[in-house]
Scaffold this motif. Structure first.
Motif, PDB file in Angstrom:
ATOM      1  N   THR A 142       0.823  -1.214   0.000  1.00  0.00           N
ATOM      2  CA  THR A 142       0.000   0.000   0.000  1.00  0.00           C
ATOM      3  C   THR A 142       0.854   1.260   0.000  1.00  0.00           C
ATOM      4  O   THR A 142       0.580   2.219  -0.729  1.00  0.00           O
ATOM      5  N   GLY A 143       1.912   1.272   0.817  1.00  0.00           N
ATOM      6  CA  GLY A 143       2.785   2.443   0.878  1.00  0.00           C
ATOM      7  C   GLY A 143       3.473   2.728  -0.439  1.00  0.00           C
ATOM      8  O   GLY A 143       3.676   3.891  -0.809  1.00  0.00           O
ATOM      9  N   ALA A 146       0.998   4.342  -2.782  1.00  0.00           N
ATOM     10  CA  ALA A 146       0.838   5.749  -2.410  1.00  0.00           C
ATOM     11  C   ALA A 146       2.042   6.569  -2.868  1.00  0.00           C
ATOM     12  O   ALA A 146       1.897   7.706  -3.344  1.00  0.00           O
ATOM     13  N   ALA A 149       1.806   7.182  -6.542  1.00  0.00           N
ATOM     14  CA  ALA A 149       0.829   8.241  -6.808  1.00  0.00           C
ATOM     15  C   ALA A 149       1.432   9.607  -6.545  1.00  0.00           C
ATOM     16  O   ALA A 149       1.193  10.568  -7.290  1.00  0.00           O
ATOM     17  N   SER A 150       2.265   9.711  -5.498  1.00  0.00           N
ATOM     18  CA  SER A 150       2.884  11.003  -5.195  1.00  0.00           C
ATOM     19  C   SER A 150       3.907  11.400  -6.259  1.00  0.00           C
ATOM     20  O   SER A 150       4.088  12.594  -6.537  1.00  0.00           O
ATOM     21  N   CYS A 197      -4.856   4.050  -4.339  1.00  0.00           N
ATOM     22  CA  CYS A 197      -4.405   5.386  -3.965  1.00  0.00           C
ATOM     23  C   CYS A 197      -4.631   6.297  -5.162  1.00  0.00           C
ATOM     24  O   CYS A 197      -4.294   5.921  -6.301  1.00  0.00           O
ATOM     25  N   THR A 199      -4.452   9.658  -7.699  1.00  0.00           N
ATOM     26  CA  THR A 199      -3.525  10.641  -8.230  1.00  0.00           C
ATOM     27  C   THR A 199      -4.306  11.659  -9.037  1.00  0.00           C
ATOM     28  O   THR A 199      -5.365  11.341  -9.609  1.00  0.00           O
TER      29      THR A 199
END
Length: 371
Positions: A142-143, A146, A149-150, A197, A199
């Motif tokens: 999951t991290g 994310a 996406a960042s 996640c 974006t």
């Protein structure tokens, strides 16, 4: 006397060969039909590509940072806004505006291990950005989704600035953006397009290179992506899945790197139209990577998984089919993808019969979804 005659004939033959070669080269340069031919997707394209790194200030001095840059020799780029992860970028050096591809590396691998694959794709007119997610990680991705996406969210403010330092005449076309990942990275990009996640950037196509969603049936890692229900992943964007036939084969006492039930077959089965699927039956899960992968992770890439005879054919094929797919999905030119689908013998290795769900027209006219 005989020796002198032989030398004379050898000299004449050499001169004749040079003249014929030069004549053919000039004819090819001046032949409009020859100049109009599309480049061979399975070889590097007509554009020279530059490969460089972009630092993340948050990780400066950290072992994560140093190792991610160990293979690529380049100067540090100081940007107004640092990316959330260290980046390896492959971009054409020829002036122009090019589609952008985010690439997610495989489990515990380094982004630099894919430099030949990324360079091949970039040489056909794409900007490929490969973040270094981690060096070691647990089962929960999951991290990483994310973080990916960042990185996408950083593109509008940061990518143009990063490119301007190394290839100042090159611009990213963020209206044509795709995401691509290998192994666990394939799971991560599917996590992006399924909304695990979010974006702010529009994603127009997704590519999974032998994607893996866990260790076996009933043992998907967090977050589970596969639903094991035909065409249940209704992404509304074109999808390419490639698979390695030796992925489900274990080596020595080690488990398979791409176990049955959670790998490429299942990702394609779950994908909605339009989707295409290519499988190289005689090659392994790690054969997408460079010939030279230094360090402990590089050793693992050669020793833990069942491999094919060499990496070069698989890497050339994979880069080429990605180019053909992106030309179709991002640039509305399906000619190369059509050839790859209906004439698989043109590939540099043996393929199983390619599969398509939907049509080429749907790929070239795919809906650009915001995810």
């Amino acid at each position: 006397m005989d020796v002198s005659v032989c030398r004379l004939w050898t000299l004449l033959a050499t001169l004749l060969t040079v003249m014929v070669t030069c004549s053919r080269a000039v004819h090819h340069q001046n032949d409009p039909d020859a100049m109009g031919l599309a480049p061979d997707i399975y070889n590097e394209g007509p554009l020279k590509a530059d490969l460089f790194t972009v630092y993340s200030a948050a990780l400066r001095g950290h072992r994560h940072h140093r190792l991610s840059l160990a293979k690529v020799k380049s100067s540090e780029l100081k940007l107004p806004q640092d990316p959330p992860r260290p980046l390896l970028i492959a971009a054409p050096t020829t002036a122009g505006k090019y589609p952008v591809v985010l690439f997610q590396h495989g489990y515990t691998m380094r982004n630099t291990y894919y430099s030949q694959l990324l360079n091949h794709i970039a040489s056909h007119g794409f900007i490929v950005v490969a973040p270094q997610m981690y060096l070691w990680a647990g089962s929960d991705a999951t991290g990483e989704i994310a973080a990916a996406a960042s990185v996408l969210d950083w593109f509008p403010a940061g990518l143009k600035g990063a490119l301007s330092h190394r290839v100042p005449a090159v611009e990213p076309d963020l209206t044509r953006t795709a995401v691509m990942g290998h192994s666990r990275g394939g799971k991560e990009v599917f996590g992006l397009v399924t909304g695990v996640c979010n974006t702010s950037l529009k994603i127009s196509a997704v590519v999974g290179l032998d994607p893996v969603d866990g260790t076996g049936v009933g043992h998907q890692t967090i977050p589970p992506i596969l639903k094991n229900s035909p065409h249940s992943l209704n992404l509304k964007i074109p999808t390419l899945i490639t698979g390695a036939g030796l992925g489900p084969v274990g080596r020595f006492l080690f488990p398979a790197c791409a176990p049955k039930g959670v790998s490429h077959d299942n990702f394609f089965s779950d994908s909605a139209a339009p989707a295409v699927h290519f499988v190289a039956s005689e090659y392994g899960h790690m054969d997408y990577m460079d010939d030279d992968c230094p360090g402990a992770q590089g050793w693992m890439s050669f020793c833990l998984c069942k491999n094919g005879p060499s990496r070069e054919p698989m890497r050339r094929f994979s880069a080429g089919i990605v180019v053909a797919f992106l030309q179709a999905s991002l640039m509305q030119d399906s000619s190369q993808l059509s050839t790859a689908l209906f004439n698989p013998s043109s590939a540099p290795l043996k393929l199983e019969t390619p599969e398509i769900y939907g049509s080429l027209a749907e790929i070239t006219n795919g809906v650009r979804a915001s995810v």
